[in-house]
Design a protein around this motif. Structure first.
Motif, PDB file in Angstrom:
ATOM      1  N   SER A  95    -114.749  71.439  30.916  1.00  0.00           N
ATOM      2  CA  SER A  95    -114.957  70.718  32.507  1.00  0.00           C
ATOM      3  C   SER A  95    -114.148  71.245  33.342  1.00  0.00           C
ATOM      4  N   ARG A  96    -113.033  70.271  33.217  1.00  0.00           N
ATOM      5  CA  ARG A  96    -111.508  70.540  34.196  1.00  0.00           C
ATOM      6  C   ARG A  96    -111.336  72.261  34.923  1.00  0.00           C
ATOM      7  N   LEU A  97    -110.912  72.702  33.292  1.00  0.00           N
ATOM      8  CA  LEU A  97    -111.206  74.236  33.820  1.00  0.00           C
ATOM      9  C   LEU A  97    -112.257  74.766  34.480  1.00  0.00           C
ATOM     10  N   CYS A  98    -112.957  74.454  34.109  1.00  0.00           N
ATOM     11  CA  CYS A  98    -114.153  74.677  34.571  1.00  0.00           C
ATOM     12  C   CYS A  98    -114.274  74.653  36.144  1.00  0.00           C
ATOM     13  N   PHE A  99    -114.387  72.925  36.564  1.00  0.00           N
ATOM     14  CA  PHE A  99    -114.212  73.033  38.030  1.00  0.00           C
ATOM     15  C   PHE A  99    -112.848  73.289  38.779  1.00  0.00           C
ATOM     16  N   ASN A 100    -111.769  73.149  38.477  1.00  0.00           N
ATOM     17  CA  ASN A 100    -110.829  74.277  38.597  1.00  0.00           C
ATOM     18  C   ASN A 100    -111.155  75.854  39.389  1.00  0.00           C
ATOM     19  N   GLU A 159    -122.442  77.121  35.165  1.00  0.00           N
ATOM     20  CA  GLU A 159    -121.122  77.417  34.349  1.00  0.00           C
ATOM     21  C   GLU A 159    -121.372  76.808  32.461  1.00  0.00           C
ATOM     22  N   MET A 160    -120.943  75.939  32.670  1.00  0.00           N
ATOM     23  CA  MET A 160    -120.975  74.905  31.249  1.00  0.00           C
ATOM     24  C   MET A 160    -121.966  75.217  30.844  1.00  0.00           C
ATOM     25  N   VAL A 161    -123.073  74.757  31.127  1.00  0.00           N
ATOM     26  CA  VAL A 161    -124.238  74.741  30.429  1.00  0.00           C
ATOM     27  C   VAL A 161    -124.705  75.564  29.813  1.00  0.00           C
ATOM     28  N   THR A 162    -124.851  76.945  30.684  1.00  0.00           N
ATOM     29  CA  THR A 162    -124.390  78.271  29.982  1.00  0.00           C
ATOM     30  C   THR A 162    -123.760  79.011  28.749  1.00  0.00           C
ATOM     31  N   ALA A 163    -122.255  78.683  29.167  1.00  0.00           N
ATOM     32  CA  ALA A 163    -121.318  78.721  27.984  1.00  0.00           C
ATOM     33  C   ALA A 163    -121.653  78.176  26.931  1.00  0.00           C
ATOM     34  N   LEU A 164    -121.916  76.871  27.040  1.00  0.00           N
ATOM     35  CA  LEU A 164    -121.867  75.668  25.779  1.00  0.00           C
ATOM     36  C   LEU A 164    -123.440  76.210  25.193  1.00  0.00           C
ATOM     37  N   THR A 165    -124.223  76.662  25.296  1.00  0.00           N
ATOM     38  CA  THR A 165    -126.027  76.816  25.659  1.00  0.00           C
ATOM     39  C   THR A 165    -125.390  78.194  24.451  1.00  0.00           C
ATOM     40  N   HIS A 166    -124.268  79.285  25.353  1.00  0.00           N
ATOM     41  CA  HIS A 166    -124.332  80.409  24.555  1.00  0.00           C
ATOM     42  C   HIS A 166    -123.770  80.288  22.827  1.00  0.00           C
ATOM     43  N   LEU A 167    -122.567  79.113  23.339  1.00  0.00           N
ATOM     44  CA  LEU A 167    -121.215  79.395  22.412  1.00  0.00           C
ATOM     45  C   LEU A 167    -122.988  78.713  20.974  1.00  0.00           C
ATOM     46  N   GLN A 168    -123.803  78.033  21.172  1.00  0.00           N
ATOM     47  CA  GLN A 168    -124.537  77.151  20.352  1.00  0.00           C
ATOM     48  C   GLN A 168    -125.564  78.189  20.049  1.00  0.00           C
ATOM     49  N   HIS A 169    -125.325  79.569  20.447  1.00  0.00           N
ATOM     50  CA  HIS A 169    -126.168  80.444  18.972  1.00  0.00           C
ATOM     51  C   HIS A 169    -125.343  81.333  18.783  1.00  0.00           C
ATOM     52  N   PHE A 213    -109.557  76.519  15.133  1.00  0.00           N
ATOM     53  CA  PHE A 213    -108.978  75.417  16.476  1.00  0.00           C
ATOM     54  C   PHE A 213    -109.309  76.528  17.780  1.00  0.00           C
ATOM     55  N   ILE A 214    -110.520  75.784  18.789  1.00  0.00           N
ATOM     56  CA  ILE A 214    -110.005  76.619  19.988  1.00  0.00           C
ATOM     57  C   ILE A 214    -109.566  75.444  21.003  1.00  0.00           C
ATOM     58  N   ASP A 215    -107.768  74.734  20.410  1.00  0.00           N
ATOM     59  CA  ASP A 215    -106.815  74.269  21.271  1.00  0.00           C
ATOM     60  C   ASP A 215    -107.075  74.388  22.892  1.00  0.00           C
ATOM     61  N   LEU A 216    -108.085  73.366  23.931  1.00  0.00           N
ATOM     62  CA  LEU A 216    -108.041  73.364  25.346  1.00  0.00           C
ATOM     63  C   LEU A 216    -107.312  71.831  26.235  1.00  0.00           C
ATOM     64  N   GLU A 217    -106.161  71.179  24.974  1.00  0.00           N
ATOM     65  CA  GLU A 217    -105.864  70.494  25.453  1.00  0.00           C
ATOM     66  C   GLU A 217    -104.753  70.296  25.486  1.00  0.00           C
ATOM     67  N   THR A 275    -107.876  78.990  31.031  1.00  0.00           N
ATOM     68  CA  THR A 275    -107.828  79.341  32.495  1.00  0.00           C
ATOM     69  C   THR A 275    -109.820  79.327  32.402  1.00  0.00           C
ATOM     70  N   TRP A 276    -110.521  79.426  32.779  1.00  0.00           N
ATOM     71  CA  TRP A 276    -112.313  79.442  32.688  1.00  0.00           C
ATOM     72  C   TRP A 276    -112.896  80.853  32.320  1.00  0.00           C
ATOM     73  N   PRO A 277    -111.942  82.062  32.870  1.00  0.00           N
ATOM     74  CA  PRO A 277    -112.383  83.231  32.799  1.00  0.00           C
ATOM     75  C   PRO A 277    -111.868  83.566  31.321  1.00  0.00           C
ATOM     76  N   GLU A 278    -111.087  82.755  30.800  1.00  0.00           N
ATOM     77  CA  GLU A 278    -111.093  83.101  29.443  1.00  0.00           C
ATOM     78  C   GLU A 278    -112.024  82.742  28.182  1.00  0.00           C
ATOM     79  N   PHE A 279    -112.124  80.999  28.528  1.00  0.00           N
ATOM     80  CA  PHE A 279    -112.786  81.089  27.737  1.00  0.00           C
ATOM     81  C   PHE A 279    -114.275  81.925  28.033  1.00  0.00           C
ATOM     82  N   ARG A 280    -114.881  81.826  29.312  1.00  0.00           N
ATOM     83  CA  ARG A 280    -115.510  83.021  28.897  1.00  0.00           C
ATOM     84  C   ARG A 280    -115.471  83.793  27.796  1.00  0.00           C
TER      85      ARG A 280
END
Length: 281
Positions: free
Chosen positions: A123-128, A156-166, A44-48, A66-71
């Motif tokens: 997306s809010r983490l990434c935007f901040n 950033e969002m599309v790149t990260a989600l696409t990578h996780l999709q792989h 479970f990746i709990d972002l909320e 944070t966004w770097p932690e998610f990446r």
């Protein structure tokens, strides 16, 4: 070195994963779908930090703040992209660095499913983060440039989600809030609640399945929850079924839905979809 040819039998023998987005209004029970997944093989990746509804669920959890932690988490879960240069996120160098901090990625072998809740919060983490980067400031005046921030956010969002999709062989579940808006012609339009527009537009192309968890009105006037799974549906909800195995409405059981998409589940009994006329009453 030539790429090896993968035969049809070899491809079928490979462990397959389903990549899925669950959309739904707040409070409909998206996060609670975690309870339908096996506790021992789900991460479970709990972002909320909104896990009250699943406080009795006994599985493992990670909470990037944070966004770097998610990446870092994404490259750890999905592995490196060998085509990227060293300095790029998700490169081999990035992966090696993260493994030196997180430990041996073999520890992830126990997990079959990554449940990411939610893209809305992500997306809010990434935007901040994006608002503090050089691309978010004008080269000429040095003042904040919202266009640059939103452009970086989408990239950033599309790149990260696409990578996780792989993450090959893994089920990956993304959750997002669904908003109902009115277009210029007064029609209701349902859109994912995600900062910026690029991610929402490209998300259906990234994943295999898009399903909306919604309250459906039956012919007798009663209501029930169901997954709406097909693009052409009488409710105008966002949906897509790349597996070709799902009915228009499926029971609100994510574990069973994933199994059916993968061709390993048994069909469950569920209410039939009302006609388009019924749905407007």
């Amino acid at each position: 070195m030539a790429l090896p040819i993968i035969t049809a039998d070899q491809r079928r023998a490979q462990r397959r994963g389903v990549k899925i987005v669950i959309l739904g209004v707040s409070g409909i029970g998206k996060t609670t779908q975690l309870k339908s997944l096996d506790t021992h093989s789900t991460l479970f990746i709990d972002l909320e930090a909104g896990d009250l509804s699943v406080s009795t669920w006994d599985g493992d959890c990670l909470r990037p703040r944070t966004w770097p932690e998610f990446r870092d988490l994404v490259v750890y879960l999905a592995g490196p992209n060998p085509a990227l240069p060293e300095q790029s996120p998700f490169s081999q160098a990035h992966f090696d660095h993260v493994c030196s901090v997180y430990g041996d990625p073999a520890s992830l072998d126990k997990y079959q499913t990554y449940f990411c809740d939610s893209i809305t919060a992500l997306s809010r983490l990434c935007f901040n983060w994006a608002k503090s980067q050089p691309a978010a400031f004008s080269d000429r005046t040095g003042k904040p440039d919202s266009r640059g921030a939103y452009g970086l956010l989408g990239q950033e969002m599309v790149t990260a989600l696409t990578h996780l999709q792989h993450a090959r062989g893994k089920n990956v579940v993304f959750v997002a809030i669904l908003d109902c808006k009115t277009d210029d012609f007064g029609r209701k339009v349902f859109v994912p609640q995600i900062e910026g527009s690029a991610t929402a537009l490209q998300l259906p192309g990234i994943v295999d399945e898009v399903v909306t968890l919604a309250e459906i009105k039956a012919d007798d006037g009663t209501s029930y929850r169901a997954f709406v799974t097909q693009t052409i549906n009488p409710y105008s909800f966002p949906a897509k079924d790349r597996s070709g195995r799902l009915d228009l409405l499926e029971p609100p059981d994510l574990g069973a839905l994933i199994a059916k998409c993968a061709g390993t589940g048994t069909p469950a009994q569920h209410p039939q979809a009302p006609t388009p006329t019924d749905s407007k009453e």
